[in-house]
Write a protein that holds these residues in place. Structure first.
Motif, mmCIF file in Angstrom:
data_model
loop_
_atom_site.group_PDB
_atom_site.id
_atom_site.type_symbol
_atom_site.label_atom_id
_atom_site.label_comp_id
_atom_site.label_asym_id
_atom_site.label_seq_id
_atom_site.Cartn_x
_atom_site.Cartn_y
_atom_site.Cartn_z
ATOM 1 N N ARG A 1 -11.003 -24.021 -20.865
ATOM 2 C CA ARG A 1 -11.455 -22.382 -21.212
ATOM 3 C C ARG A 1 -12.741 -22.277 -20.447
ATOM 4 N NH1 ARG A 1 -10.185 -23.335 -27.575
ATOM 5 N NH2 ARG A 1 -7.843 -23.496 -27.548
ATOM 6 N N ALA A 2 -13.538 -23.218 -20.455
ATOM 7 C CA ALA A 2 -14.981 -22.936 -19.637
ATOM 8 C C ALA A 2 -14.648 -22.523 -18.223
ATOM 9 C CB ALA A 2 -15.938 -24.072 -19.994
ATOM 10 N N VAL A 3 -13.959 -23.345 -17.587
ATOM 11 C CA VAL A 3 -13.718 -23.244 -16.230
ATOM 12 C C VAL A 3 -13.021 -21.580 -16.002
ATOM 13 C CG1 VAL A 3 -12.016 -23.790 -14.166
ATOM 14 C CG2 VAL A 3 -13.158 -25.508 -15.665
ATOM 15 N N VAL A 4 -12.090 -21.409 -16.875
ATOM 16 C CA VAL A 4 -11.396 -20.151 -16.578
ATOM 17 C C VAL A 4 -12.427 -18.957 -16.932
ATOM 18 C CG1 VAL A 4 -9.824 -18.187 -17.866
ATOM 19 C CG2 VAL A 4 -9.105 -20.790 -17.403
ATOM 20 N N VAL A 5 -13.443 -18.761 -18.028
ATOM 21 C CA VAL A 5 -14.455 -18.131 -18.033
ATOM 22 C C VAL A 5 -15.095 -17.820 -16.907
ATOM 23 C CG1 VAL A 5 -16.460 -17.116 -19.338
ATOM 24 C CG2 VAL A 5 -14.364 -18.195 -20.915
ATOM 25 N N ALA A 6 -15.729 -19.168 -16.546
ATOM 26 C CA ALA A 6 -16.621 -19.228 -15.359
ATOM 27 C C ALA A 6 -15.898 -18.314 -13.975
ATOM 28 C CB ALA A 6 -17.085 -20.463 -14.739
ATOM 29 N N MET A 7 -14.762 -18.742 -13.823
ATOM 30 C CA MET A 7 -14.232 -18.183 -12.540
ATOM 31 C C MET A 7 -13.832 -16.562 -12.927
ATOM 32 S SD MET A 7 -13.927 -20.541 -10.711
ATOM 33 C CE MET A 7 -13.076 -19.751 -9.240
ATOM 34 N N ALA A 8 -13.672 -16.252 -14.179
ATOM 35 C CA ALA A 8 -13.351 -14.951 -14.487
ATOM 36 C C ALA A 8 -14.851 -14.145 -14.124
ATOM 37 C CB ALA A 8 -13.207 -14.485 -15.787
ATOM 38 N N VAL A 9 -15.752 -14.712 -14.191
ATOM 39 C CA VAL A 9 -17.284 -13.935 -14.069
ATOM 40 C C VAL A 9 -17.324 -13.983 -12.468
ATOM 41 C CG1 VAL A 9 -19.487 -14.172 -14.157
ATOM 42 C CG2 VAL A 9 -18.244 -14.614 -16.264
ATOM 43 N N THR A 10 -16.928 -15.118 -11.928
ATOM 44 C CA THR A 10 -17.136 -15.108 -10.377
ATOM 45 C C THR A 10 -16.128 -14.171 -9.649
ATOM 46 O OG1 THR A 10 -17.397 -17.606 -10.699
ATOM 47 C CG2 THR A 10 -17.000 -16.721 -8.538
ATOM 48 N N ALA B 1 -9.028 -11.319 -6.261
ATOM 49 C CA ALA B 1 -9.551 -11.851 -7.744
ATOM 50 C C ALA B 1 -8.565 -12.906 -8.009
ATOM 51 C CB ALA B 1 -9.512 -10.967 -8.602
ATOM 52 N N ALA B 2 -7.267 -12.680 -7.537
ATOM 53 C CA ALA B 2 -6.172 -13.826 -7.947
ATOM 54 C C ALA B 2 -6.392 -15.036 -7.120
ATOM 55 C CB ALA B 2 -4.875 -13.114 -7.984
ATOM 56 N N GLY B 3 -6.805 -14.875 -5.969
ATOM 57 C CA GLY B 3 -7.133 -15.878 -4.985
ATOM 58 C C GLY B 3 -8.413 -16.728 -5.476
ATOM 59 N N VAL B 4 -9.599 -15.933 -6.166
ATOM 60 C CA VAL B 4 -10.698 -16.600 -6.560
ATOM 61 C C VAL B 4 -10.208 -17.335 -7.881
ATOM 62 C CG1 VAL B 4 -13.011 -16.316 -7.518
ATOM 63 C CG2 VAL B 4 -12.107 -15.038 -5.581
ATOM 64 N N MET B 5 -9.572 -16.676 -8.803
ATOM 65 C CA MET B 5 -9.097 -17.302 -10.207
ATOM 66 C C MET B 5 -8.401 -18.472 -9.939
ATOM 67 S SD MET B 5 -9.526 -17.089 -13.311
ATOM 68 C CE MET B 5 -10.008 -15.195 -13.767
ATOM 69 N N LEU B 6 -7.515 -18.268 -8.956
ATOM 70 C CA LEU B 6 -6.462 -19.591 -8.628
ATOM 71 C C LEU B 6 -7.339 -20.914 -8.463
ATOM 72 C CD1 LEU B 6 -3.291 -19.955 -8.777
ATOM 73 C CD2 LEU B 6 -3.582 -19.732 -6.095
ATOM 74 N N GLN B 7 -8.518 -20.895 -8.026
ATOM 75 C CA GLN B 7 -9.385 -22.072 -7.756
ATOM 76 C C GLN B 7 -9.702 -22.753 -8.760
ATOM 77 O OE1 GLN B 7 -9.482 -22.706 -4.274
ATOM 78 N NE2 GLN B 7 -8.253 -20.650 -4.408
ATOM 79 N N ALA B 8 -9.587 -22.170 -10.202
ATOM 80 C CA ALA B 8 -9.858 -22.955 -11.215
ATOM 81 C C ALA B 8 -8.837 -24.253 -11.625
ATOM 82 C CB ALA B 8 -9.527 -22.012 -12.353
ATOM 83 N N ARG B 9 -7.807 -24.258 -10.879
ATOM 84 C CA ARG B 9 -6.928 -25.421 -11.015
ATOM 85 C C ARG B 9 -7.440 -26.430 -10.459
ATOM 86 N NH1 ARG B 9 -1.966 -24.021 -6.756
ATOM 87 N NH2 ARG B 9 -3.342 -23.659 -4.792
ATOM 88 N N ARG B 10 -8.498 -26.332 -9.587
ATOM 89 C CA ARG B 10 -9.090 -27.564 -8.990
ATOM 90 C C ARG B 10 -10.019 -28.283 -9.720
ATOM 91 N NH1 ARG B 10 -7.994 -27.197 -3.212
ATOM 92 N NH2 ARG B 10 -7.193 -25.283 -2.651
ATOM 93 N N LEU B 11 -10.551 -27.503 -10.772
ATOM 94 C CA LEU B 11 -11.431 -27.937 -11.634
ATOM 95 C C LEU B 11 -10.750 -28.403 -12.928
ATOM 96 C CD1 LEU B 11 -14.292 -25.087 -11.091
ATOM 97 C CD2 LEU B 11 -14.019 -27.343 -9.784
ATOM 98 N N MET B 12 -9.615 -28.406 -13.213
ATOM 99 C CA MET B 12 -8.980 -28.459 -14.435
ATOM 100 C C MET B 12 -8.456 -30.091 -14.601
ATOM 101 S SD MET B 12 -7.101 -24.997 -15.911
ATOM 102 C CE MET B 12 -8.064 -23.624 -15.842
ATOM 103 N N PRO B 13 -8.775 -30.635 -15.471
ATOM 104 C CA PRO B 13 -7.924 -32.197 -15.751
ATOM 105 C C PRO B 13 -6.740 -32.086 -15.951
ATOM 106 C CG PRO B 13 -9.162 -31.595 -17.642
ATOM 107 C CD PRO B 13 -9.579 -30.378 -16.739
#
Length: 465
Positions: free
Chosen positions: A47-56, A163-175
């Motif tokens: 959840r924290a990763v998604v929120v951070a990527m949303a701000v990004t 924005a979708a390309g940026v948000m998709l980077q969240a998967r690299r940070l998720m366990p």
């Protein structure tokens, strides 16, 4: 007297007091709920990763907006070198941008919304053809180049893919990707692009529901909506709580608006439907006319020809059709300028040619400009009666008809109207215009998304493809 049964339980064990009933008749143990909610740190990390990527994502779109506006201002300054300058600059830059797109980033061509839809419908192996961080960076550079060329394009559709390309980077940070699926990230990112581009968080949520979300996942819907709203709030924090084109101040409505409003709604529906149909036919590239054959055989030369025609139109209109149409639309919204009746036709053609050229481009802002001009023309026919209201109806009608996304169009324009009296009028106009458009053209973005899916290797070999 009967002897007591040695196996029998005492009365208090046989008839225990019923537990307090919660929802559904089950006992609600808040302590158990808290332990379950906080038992796995990976859920909260996701959840924290998604929120951070949303701000990004919001920050990236804000930077993209500023970059695009600066590029167009440079073009306006360069026009000061002479009226002839766009005749050289616009076709040369359009040709160069198409060459770069086809050579290095074919997935960045077009609006960006069809690419996100195609990514939602494709498997992991093909998703990178449509949405990735590399394509987001290419989209920023190429769309900015289109505005630098003075082409009649918008940046809102490209913002969706970026924005979708940026948000998709969240998967690299998720366990564990199962906690927030890729589908949810794409929906959140694409809608965050609209929210940040138009400075309207609510429009982003509606766009996600109306255009992107095929089967919303209930478990993560709250987090996805939070991400969309956060991206929009980032734009609000930078630009302030101001609307994209300014405030449309509408006087008290009366029955005098009924007939011109109905005529405008039907005109917007027909014009938007024809615009959508024209774009689909052009971008399919299956025409036998000389321009379509040139686009297939010599795409770079074709882009130069389109750029030259756009430059000629811009010169004829005194520069009004160059760019997204932001300045012209804002002038009409604020009542500081009345556009020439032919502006709507010139802007229509300039936007069509700019999109057909192959330069990465969106149509949201130009569609709002065309709709505002259409409302302005109807107001001229009825002797300037209810000008602000007709401009607002024209904007929502043409955008709803061109995109066949009436709720998104309604929300975007509604937030520009200073007066609740127009809410029902705008909603009715959007729905009717979209219905008329569906009689003329198939849906624009889903149709273009199917064309994008044909880029998947082997897609043309599949049965029914």
């Amino acid at each position: 007297m009967t002897a007591p049964d040695p196996g029998a339980q005492p009365p208090e064990a046989q008839d225990p007091s019923p537990p307090p009933a919660g929802k559904g008749g089950q006992r609600h143990d808040w302590r158990l709920e808290m332990r379950t909610e906080f038992s796995d740190w990976r859920t909260w990390w996701a959840r924290a990763v998604v929120v951070a990527m949303a701000v990004t994502s919001g920050l990236v779109i804000v930077a993209f907006t500023a970059l695009g506006e600066h590029a167009f201002h440079i073009f306006q300054d360069l026009r000061g070198m002479g009226w002839w300058f766009p005749l050289l600059w616009t076709p040369a830059l359009a040709a160069g941008l198409v060459w770069l797109t086809r050579r290095f980033a074919p997935g960045a061509a077009g609006s960006g919304i069809p690419q996100v839809m195609a990514a939602l419908d494709s498997g992991p192996g093909a998703r990178g053809l449509f949405v990735s961080l590399r394509l987001s960076l290419a989209k920023i550079a190429l769309t900015t180049g289109g505005l630098l060329a003075g082409l009649s394009i918008g940046r809102e559709g490209p913002s969706v893919q970026i924005a979708a390309g940026v948000m998709l980077q969240a998967r690299r940070l998720m366990p564990d990707l199962r906690r927030i699926p890729v589908h949810g990230l794409l929906v959140a990112g694409g809608a965050a692009g609209i929210a940040a581009a138009f400075n309207t968080p609510l429009a982003g949520v509606v766009f996600a529901i109306e255009e992107l979300a095929r089967a919303p996942e209930q478990r993560n819907s709250g987090l996805i909506i939070t991400a969309i709203v956060l991206a929009g709030l980032v734009a609000v924090s930078v630009y302030g709580n101001a609307t994209y084109f300014g405030i449309i101040r509408v006087a008290q409505l009366d029955l005098g608006l009924l007939l011109p409003g109905l005529v405008l709604t039907l005109l917007a529906g027909v014009a938007g439907g024809l615009f959508s149909r024209l774009l689909i036919a052009s971008l399919r590239g299956q025409g036998r006319d000389p321009m379509s054959r040139l686009r297939c055989s010599r795409p770079v030369v074709f882009a130069a020809v389109c750029g030259l025609v756009v430059a000629v139109i811009g010169i004829v209109t005194g520069g009004a059709t160059f760019g997204s149409g932001y300045e012209s639309t804002r002038a009409m919204v604020e009542g500081s300028e009345v556009m020439h009746p032919a502006y709507v036709v010139f802007k229509f053609v300039a936007t069509w040619l700019s999109t057909w050229s192959g330069v990465p481009a969106g149509i949201f802002a130009p569609s709002l400009a065309i709709g505002a001009a259409l409302g302005n023309d109807v107001a001229l026919l009825v002797f300037h009666t209810q000008v602000p209201a007709l401009i607002a109806l024209g904007m929502v009608g043409f955008l709803a008809a061109a995109t066949q996304a009436p709720l998104t169009a309604f929300i975007i324009v509604m937030e520009m109207v200073n007066g609740h009296a127009m809410v029902l009028s705008l909603m009715s106009c959007a729905l009717v215009a979209s219905f008329v458009s569906r009689l003329i053209s198939p849906p624009l973005y889903p149709t273009l998304a199917r064309l994008q899916l044909e880029r998947i290797p082997g897609a043309g070999d599949k049965p029914g493809a």
